[in-house]
Design an enzyme around this catalytic site. Structure first.
Site, PDB file in Angstrom:
ATOM      1  N   GLU A   7      41.287  42.474  40.423  1.00 32.50           N
ATOM      2  CA  GLU A   7      40.757  43.403  41.427  1.00 32.50           C
ATOM      3  C   GLU A   7      40.454  42.715  42.745  1.00 32.50           C
ATOM      4  O   GLU A   7      40.552  43.312  43.800  1.00 32.50           O
ATOM      5  CB  GLU A   7      39.496  44.082  40.885  1.00 32.50           C
ATOM      6  CG  GLU A   7      38.971  45.204  41.755  1.00 32.50           C
ATOM      7  CD  GLU A   7      37.940  46.063  41.048  1.00 32.50           C
ATOM      8  OE1 GLU A   7      36.949  46.424  41.707  1.00 32.50           O
ATOM      9  OE2 GLU A   7      38.118  46.374  39.857  1.00 32.50           O
ATOM     10  N   ASP A 101      38.554  45.072  37.182  1.00 35.66           N
ATOM     11  CA  ASP A 101      37.275  45.216  36.486  1.00 35.66           C
ATOM     12  C   ASP A 101      37.404  46.215  35.344  1.00 35.66           C
ATOM     13  O   ASP A 101      38.033  47.284  35.493  1.00 35.66           O
ATOM     14  CB  ASP A 101      36.195  45.682  37.459  1.00 35.66           C
ATOM     15  CG  ASP A 101      35.749  44.553  38.374  1.00 35.66           C
ATOM     16  OD1 ASP A 101      36.228  43.419  38.196  1.00 35.66           O
ATOM     17  OD2 ASP A 101      34.932  44.809  39.280  1.00 35.66           O
ATOM     18  N   TYR A 306      29.351  41.432  32.855  1.00 37.55           N
ATOM     19  CA  TYR A 306      29.760  42.448  33.828  1.00 37.55           C
ATOM     20  C   TYR A 306      28.582  43.355  34.185  1.00 37.55           C
ATOM     21  O   TYR A 306      27.991  43.996  33.306  1.00 37.55           O
ATOM     22  CB  TYR A 306      30.903  43.275  33.234  1.00 37.55           C
ATOM     23  CG  TYR A 306      31.501  44.293  34.164  1.00 37.55           C
ATOM     24  CD1 TYR A 306      32.222  43.896  35.289  1.00 37.55           C
ATOM     25  CD2 TYR A 306      31.353  45.649  33.924  1.00 37.55           C
ATOM     26  CE1 TYR A 306      32.788  44.823  36.140  1.00 37.55           C
ATOM     27  CE2 TYR A 306      31.918  46.595  34.764  1.00 37.55           C
ATOM     28  CZ  TYR A 306      32.635  46.184  35.868  1.00 37.55           C
ATOM     29  OH  TYR A 306      33.191  47.108  36.712  1.00 37.55           O
TER      30      TYR A 306
END
Length: 769
Positions: A7, A101, A306
């Site tokens: 990303e 992601d 994350y």
């Protein structure tokens, strides 16, 4: 050749380092087996409204409903160059791996790029990981998933993207044109109900009428210390409270003692919203700042998992990971607290497969980060301590309740129960790691059947208070719960559980509202601007402002991700809502704004007519022209009417050379133009040095106007010797040359001490012991 699309460049570099792609090319890393390239976030986006109609700003073009929606690469030259790199690399790919992601937006970013690139490749894989450590990346590449397994997550992201386009574009154009605004009036699926909650709370407070009430405070004496009991009843009349005090006698007899052990279980882990709420409460971090710091800890330092998650849980298969991490933290700076780590009988409260969404909760990794900024360190410690608290022991305390009987009560009405509670901590447990405010009372050792005389009996004058203004933390809570404080009875539980917006986007929504000048941030409070209140007045009853509707949409998007609702059905429902409710409601404002004439402040005729970016008087010989913006701040008709009536409006968000400022705006009837003056903060206190001018109160100081002009150097700061000084004490210092003794000063060694602040012969501040 395996082409991996990340990303962001930073994530691509991390993956490249793990896979040994040490050759750096223009736009990618490579070795004999892999090519690692990247997007710049949303590299591909939905086309603008002008792609579907020649004149999108003509109301006749509304609604604009693309069929199908078309995609385009962002117009930014860097984005277009990078897209060409991805397109060229993909033509020779045997396999393409989506390493964006692992979430709804990451899936959407990759799939939108995939729709536009020209590749013969048919083998698409998904890298789905929750941290960027080398171990996590290596394990992820060993267990790549087929891309089709994530189709529903993509359809959810696609539905969100198209719904926001349909509601945002059509609603914004319709409202801007209908009310004949001189600037874009922005509406949004999540933005508008969020903004409405800020306005509602502000107006609740503004319209709140405080009601007085009275309460009896009974202070009793014991051999060790005195203690106070508040009589539970809130009396409307002071006479009734005084009557109780007269009738209650001269003391209370301790009749009963109840002791009960209380166990507080461990907290859950952080999701992004809870982390933002905690950081705003403790450190006054904005939600966007917390997200940025968390992203840095995840991407740059590899220190946390994350962060863009809405789960507070981890899965059962992570149990061994948790134990490894707990032992990991025992060996460093937390070793002095090792006795509180519960690795033998791991608490299961936060371990639940059914409650883990796309990602598990935010937890630390095995990496010990170095070189953190002070703010990164604060947030990292917050995540670590929450993790340790979650898997520590329970917090145990003993609650002691003493119940009293009045001795000599002469009233006819029965007394309410008089009791006082206190707590003794038996085991800190998880609270060793998490600091929490407490109202625990330390009680004296009271004896049953003993009478304790009153040291004093007072009637306290009190007032009812409104709910507090929203902060970012309280607004995030409302977004998370779909505004339950405002419409609790109307919002179904399943919608409330989904909230409005996603954890990763809520910070951006708040920042957007600040950027368009609908709200302002003042000392951690969120307030609507004049422009915001004016807009809210128009749309407050519309569906687009309803948290219930937006929460319903959010719940539907989750159903798409789960596979229980189709993208096409959701899209049909959005179009139906747009055409049958949202737009018709906006068009009801037409009559209110159509041909409205305003009293001209110059000729006094009702002749000022809306011309878009300005008002023009149609009276012959007058023809006054009044612009609808002032230092880039817009005014609607209601605000202009107030100004023309002689009212002064406090405006925030005025801009000059890209800098924002606040001022009091008024209409000058002599010059027939809008003008401003800055708020008058002059006090009635004369400068003790020049003895000529009045002191001015600023955010951080009291000073002579000559301080800025460099003609008089008198200034007293509101924070002195590392202590915030109450303003009444600052005024005492200036008038009398000395304050009373105050607590809370700290020496360099951290020891607290008491002192006064005085002015020396040069009128400089000094400590007086």
């Amino acid at each position: 050749m395996i082409v991996v699309i990340a990303e962001k460049p930073s994530v691509a570099k991390t993956i490249a380092n793990t896979l040994g792609c040490n050759i750096k090319k223009d736009g990618y890393f490579t070795n004999d087996h892999y090519v690692i390239t990247w997007c710049y976030g949303h590299l591909v986006e939905l086309k603008k409204a002008s792609s579907y109609t020649d004149n999108p700003w003509d109301l006749k073009s509304i609604p604009i409903i693309p069929s199908p929606f078309e995609l385009t690469v962002k117009s930014d030259p860097g984005a277009r160059k990078q897209f060409k790199v991805i397109n060229n690399l993909s033509t020779n790919a045997d396999t393409i791996v989506n390493a964006c992601d692992a979430g709804r937006e990451g899936e959407l970013i990759f799939r939108y790029v995939l729709e536009l690139i020209k590749t013969p490749c048919s083998d698409f894989k998904r890298l789905w990981i929750s941290s960027l450590t080398k171990q996590a990346i290596s394990e992820g590449f060993k267990n790549l998933k087929d891309s089709s397994e994530y189709d529903n997550i993509y359809y959810s992201g696609k539905s969100r993207s198209q719904a926001d386009w349909l509601i945002g574009i059509n609603g914004t154009i319709a409202l801007t044109r209908t009310i004949k605004s001189n600037q874009l009036v922005s509406l949004g699926r999540v933005q508008t109900p969020t903004f409405a909650m800020v306005c509602k709370r502000y107006l609740e407070r503004s319209e709140f009428v405080s009601q007085p009430y009275f309460q009896a405070e009974l202070e009793l004496s014991s051999s060790s210390k005195s203690f106070k009991i508040l009589y539970p009843t809130h009396f409307k009349s002071k006479v009734d409270a005084e009557k109780l005090i007269d009738q209650i006698g001269d003391g209370l007899i301790c009749r009963d003692k109840q002791v009960k052990e209380q166990i507080e279980k461990q907290p859950l882990l952080f999701d992004l919203t809870q982390l933002q709420i905690k950081a705003n409460t403790l450190f006054k971090f904005s939600s966007q700042k917390t997200l940025n710091l968390a992203q840095s800890l995840y991407e740059r330092h590899k220190a946390i998992s994350y962060p863009r998650t809405d789960s507070k849980y981890i899965s059962e298969d992570m149990t061994s990971t948790v134990i490894l991490l707990l032992n990991h933290f025992k060996s460093n700076k937390y070793q002095d607290k090792a006795e509180f780590f519960n690795t033998d009988d791991l608490p299961k409260k936060a371990i639940d497969d059914s409650k883990v969404s796309d990602h598990h909760a935010i937890i630390p990794t095995e990496e010990f980060p170095e070189g953190l900024t002070p703010d990164e360190q604060l947030l990292y410690d917050l995540v670590v301590n929450q993790f340790l608290a979650c898997f520590s022991f329970v917090h145990v305390k003993t609650k002691t309740t003493f119940v009293f009987q009045a001795d000599g009560y002469s009233g006819e009405e029965p007394l309410e129960t008089l009791a006082i509670n206190g707590y003794v901590i038996e085991s800190m447990g998880w609270k060793t790691f998490v600091e929490e405010q407490t109202s625990d009372v330390l009680l004296p050792n009271l004896i049953l059947e003993k009478k304790y005389p009153f040291a004093s009996k007072l009637v306290l004058d009190k007032k009812t208070t409104p709910k507090p203004l929203l902060t970012e933390s309280s607004l995030l809570k409302l977004m998370e719960g779909a505004g339950r404080d405002f419409e609790e009875e109307e919002i179904p539980k399943d919608i409330r559980s989904q909230g409005i917006g996603r954890p990763a986007t809520r910070a951006g929504i708040i920042e957007r509202l600040l950027a368009v000048n609908y709200i302002v941030r003042t000392k951690n409070k969120l307030l609507p601007t004049e422009l915001g209140l004016s807009l809210f007045g128009h749309i407050k009853d519309f569906d687009i402002a309803s948290v219930k509707l937006t929460g319903k949409w959010e719940a539907a998007l989750n159903k798409i991700a789960e596979g229980t609702l189709t993208h096409s059905r959701f899209n049909e429902a959005i179009i139906e809502q747009l055409t049958e409710r949202v737009l018709p409601q906006i068009y009801t404002l037409k009559d209110h704004f159509k041909g409205e004439l305003i009293d001209c402040p110059k000729c006094k005729e009702k002749a000022l007519e809306n011309q878009g970016s300005f008002l023009l008087c149609n009276t012959s010989g007058c023809e006054l022209k009044v612009w609808r913006t002032y230092f880039k701040a817009p005014f609607d008709n209601q605000m202009l009417k107030r100004l023309f009536s002689g009212e002064t409006i406090e405006m925030k968000g005025l801009k000059h050379k890209a800098k924002s400022f606040a001022a009091n705006v008024f209409y000058n009837f002599e010059t027939n133009r809008l003008e401003h003056r800055f708020p008058d903060n002059k006090t009635d206190v004369s400068c003790p040095k020049c003895k000529v001018r009045k002191l001015v109160k600023y955010d951080k100081s009291y000073s002579c106007p000559g301080y800025k002009e460099k003609t008089c150097d008198f200034v007293v700061w509101k924070k002195m010797f590392n202590k915030n000084i109450p303003e009444k004490d600052i005024v005492m210092l200036i008038l009398e040359g000395k304050t009373k003794k105050m607590n809370g000063f700290k020496s360099k060694s951290g020891k607290s001490f008491q002192a006064s602040i005085g002015l020396d012969e040069n009128l400089k501040v000094k400590l007086i012991f």
